[in-house]
Design a protein around this motif. Sequence first.
Motif, PDB file in Angstrom:
ATOM      1  N   TYR A 117       0.827  -1.208   0.000  1.00  0.00           N
ATOM      2  CA  TYR A 117       0.000   0.000   0.000  1.00  0.00           C
ATOM      3  C   TYR A 117       0.859   1.255   0.000  1.00  0.00           C
ATOM      4  N   THR A 167     -11.036  -4.198  -1.161  1.00  0.00           N
ATOM      5  CA  THR A 167     -10.260  -4.742  -2.278  1.00  0.00           C
ATOM      6  C   THR A 167     -11.246  -5.179  -3.359  1.00  0.00           C
ATOM      7  N   THR A 225     -11.403   1.328  -4.215  1.00  0.00           N
ATOM      8  CA  THR A 225     -10.567   0.442  -3.394  1.00  0.00           C
ATOM      9  C   THR A 225      -9.574   1.239  -2.529  1.00  0.00           C
ATOM     10  N   GLY A 226      -9.054   0.569  -1.517  1.00  0.00           N
ATOM     11  CA  GLY A 226      -8.081   1.234  -0.655  1.00  0.00           C
ATOM     12  C   GLY A 226      -8.181   0.778   0.781  1.00  0.00           C
ATOM     13  N   TYR A 263     -12.705   7.596  -4.136  1.00  0.00           N
ATOM     14  CA  TYR A 263     -11.750   6.484  -4.195  1.00  0.00           C
ATOM     15  C   TYR A 263     -12.410   5.211  -4.695  1.00  0.00           C
ATOM     16  N   ASN A 299      -8.274   7.131  -7.651  1.00  0.00           N
ATOM     17  CA  ASN A 299      -8.856   8.206  -6.856  1.00  0.00           C
ATOM     18  C   ASN A 299      -8.867   9.462  -7.693  1.00  0.00           C
ATOM     19  N   TYR A 336      -4.748   4.752   1.983  1.00  0.00           N
ATOM     20  CA  TYR A 336      -3.703   4.046   1.236  1.00  0.00           C
ATOM     21  C   TYR A 336      -4.353   3.345   0.060  1.00  0.00           C
ATOM     22  N   GLN A 337      -3.601   3.244  -1.033  1.00  0.00           N
ATOM     23  CA  GLN A 337      -4.092   2.426  -2.134  1.00  0.00           C
ATOM     24  C   GLN A 337      -2.992   1.517  -2.650  1.00  0.00           C
ATOM     25  N   LYS A 338      -3.433   0.413  -3.265  1.00  0.00           N
ATOM     26  CA  LYS A 338      -2.513  -0.477  -3.968  1.00  0.00           C
ATOM     27  C   LYS A 338      -2.370   0.074  -5.357  1.00  0.00           C
ATOM     28  N   GLY A 350      -5.533   0.853  -7.634  1.00  0.00           N
ATOM     29  CA  GLY A 350      -6.637   1.577  -7.010  1.00  0.00           C
ATOM     30  C   GLY A 350      -6.743   2.924  -7.714  1.00  0.00           C
TER      31      GLY A 350
END
Length: 360
Positions: A31, A225, A111-112, A109, A348, A341-343, A346
């Motif tokens: 992340y 997720t 996911t995250g 957003y 935004n 946080y994002q992978k 993800g």
Amino acid sequence: MISQTPKTTLNDVLIPLLSFTLLFSQQVHAYTLIDTFNSSNFFSEFDFFSQPDPTNGFVDYVNISTANHNKLAGYSQGGIYLGVDHHNLTNGTTTGGRKSTRLTSKTAYTTGLFIADIAHMPSGKTRAEDSCGLWPAYWMFGPNWPNSGEIDIIEGVNTQKANSITLHTANGCSMSNNTGSISTTKMVSSDCEGNGGCGQQTQALETYGIGFNSGGGGYYIMEWTESFISVWFVPRSNAETVTKLLNTIDTSNSSSISITSSLGGQQPLATFNGGNDCSISNHFANHNIVFDTTFCGDWAGKTWKSDSTCSALADTCEEWVGQNPEKFVSAYWLINEIKVYQKKGGSNNKTKREAVRFRG
Ligand SMILES: *[C@@H]1O[C@H](CO)[C@@H](O)[C@H](O)[C@H]1NC(C)=O
Ligand SMILES: *[C@@H]1O[C@H](CO)[C@@H](O)[C@H](O)[C@H]1NC(C)=O
Ligand SMILES: *[C@@H]1O[C@H](CO)[C@@H](O)[C@H](O)[C@H]1NC(C)=O
Ligand SMILES: *[C@@H]1O[C@H](CO)[C@@H](O)[C@H](O)[C@H]1NC(C)=O
Ligand SMILES: *[C@@H]1O[C@H](CO)[C@@H](O)[C@H](O)[C@H]1NC(C)=O
Ligand SMILES: *[C@@H]1O[C@H](CO)[C@@H](O)[C@H](O)[C@H]1NC(C)=O
Ligand SMILES: *[C@@H]1O[C@H](CO)[C@@H](O)[C@H](O)[C@H]1NC(C)=O
């Protein structure tokens, strides 16, 4: 013979440097920190929603200038204070109800990992009955409700003592009852469609209202997720667990981390597994973060009569809320910080959206 040993060229120096930099920048993180909202920036990153309440509450959501003037919202006690009017009588005829605040993040957003450090949430001060009429929520939702979904992370009404965690979607999303949530949490309904949604009722008093506030609040951690949505709660007394989690996120070289193991094996309060019966990616997208406190309306109002503690106070929720301002002195959010946080993958984006939400 003259030595053939070549002189060190610039390239010889640059190449190792470059590959070192490449290696370093390719270091995997599960992340990446995308946004931090705290008392340095919160009111620049969230908008006041001042339209009539889409959930028909006995509430007058004020704009930024009224909120400021009446001290209903601001930076306070090291955090972000989002409160309600606890001084004046109101019968709602000209204003729609008790003055309150509802804020929406400018960023949406998909996911995250959302880590909210909350010191206080709206509730009665010390007695359950002083929560009568209240309906606070910390939640997220996307455009064209319910097609982009809704995730209710903290929510409850009236004398409710523990948190309800609920998802709302369009038709075609059902969650398995074999969830991985802590054993005391009960899945109330598995079909996430529409107003009812799929709710999980938690039991621990520290997760909500007076119990939450008496421990100085804590951390709500929501992970979204493509295959599941989970919510963990860590009381402030275990803050070091969250520090460890943040440290793991920052230093892990793995492409994925388990929040449960990073929290020392703590199971989520609620997990919603998409599985075969719900494609999370199809049902959840572009969510703004919302904090609000409403009164009565489609949930607290409609269930007033069935709450024996509340209905003993007044015939209607509106009458009680309008005539007893001093009961709402503790009806405020105090948010220390939210980290997002994002992978990789993800998404935004900044969207100033007038947030609507329906509930029947
Ligand atoms: C808010 O977060 C930013 C980014 O992490 C940090 O630089 C700043 O010091 C924080 N402000 C407060 C008041 O904690
Ligand atoms: C805010 O709301 C007040 C009360 O309804 C209104 O008088 C004022 O014009 C509004 N201000 C802005 C900037 O919209
Ligand atoms: C309460 O009423 C007083 C007197 O009318 C007014 O000055 C004040 O702004 C009101 N407070 C709120 C939060 O509306
Ligand atoms: C409601 O309150 C307003 C302003 O305080 C007052 O003028 C009005 O008469 C009240 N209406 C009722 C039905 O009590
Ligand atoms: C899920 O299982 C629990 C325990 O067996 C049960 O109490 C609950 O009603 C079930 N929920 C649904 C939606 O079937
Ligand atoms: C991650 O990789 C870096 C660089 O290889 C290393 O220094 C660090 O100890 C690793 N961190 C963990 C938690 O393994
Ligand atoms: C940005 O947000 C808007 C509204 O929420 C959405 O329609 C759009 O698809 C989003 N764009 C991306 C790249 O996520």
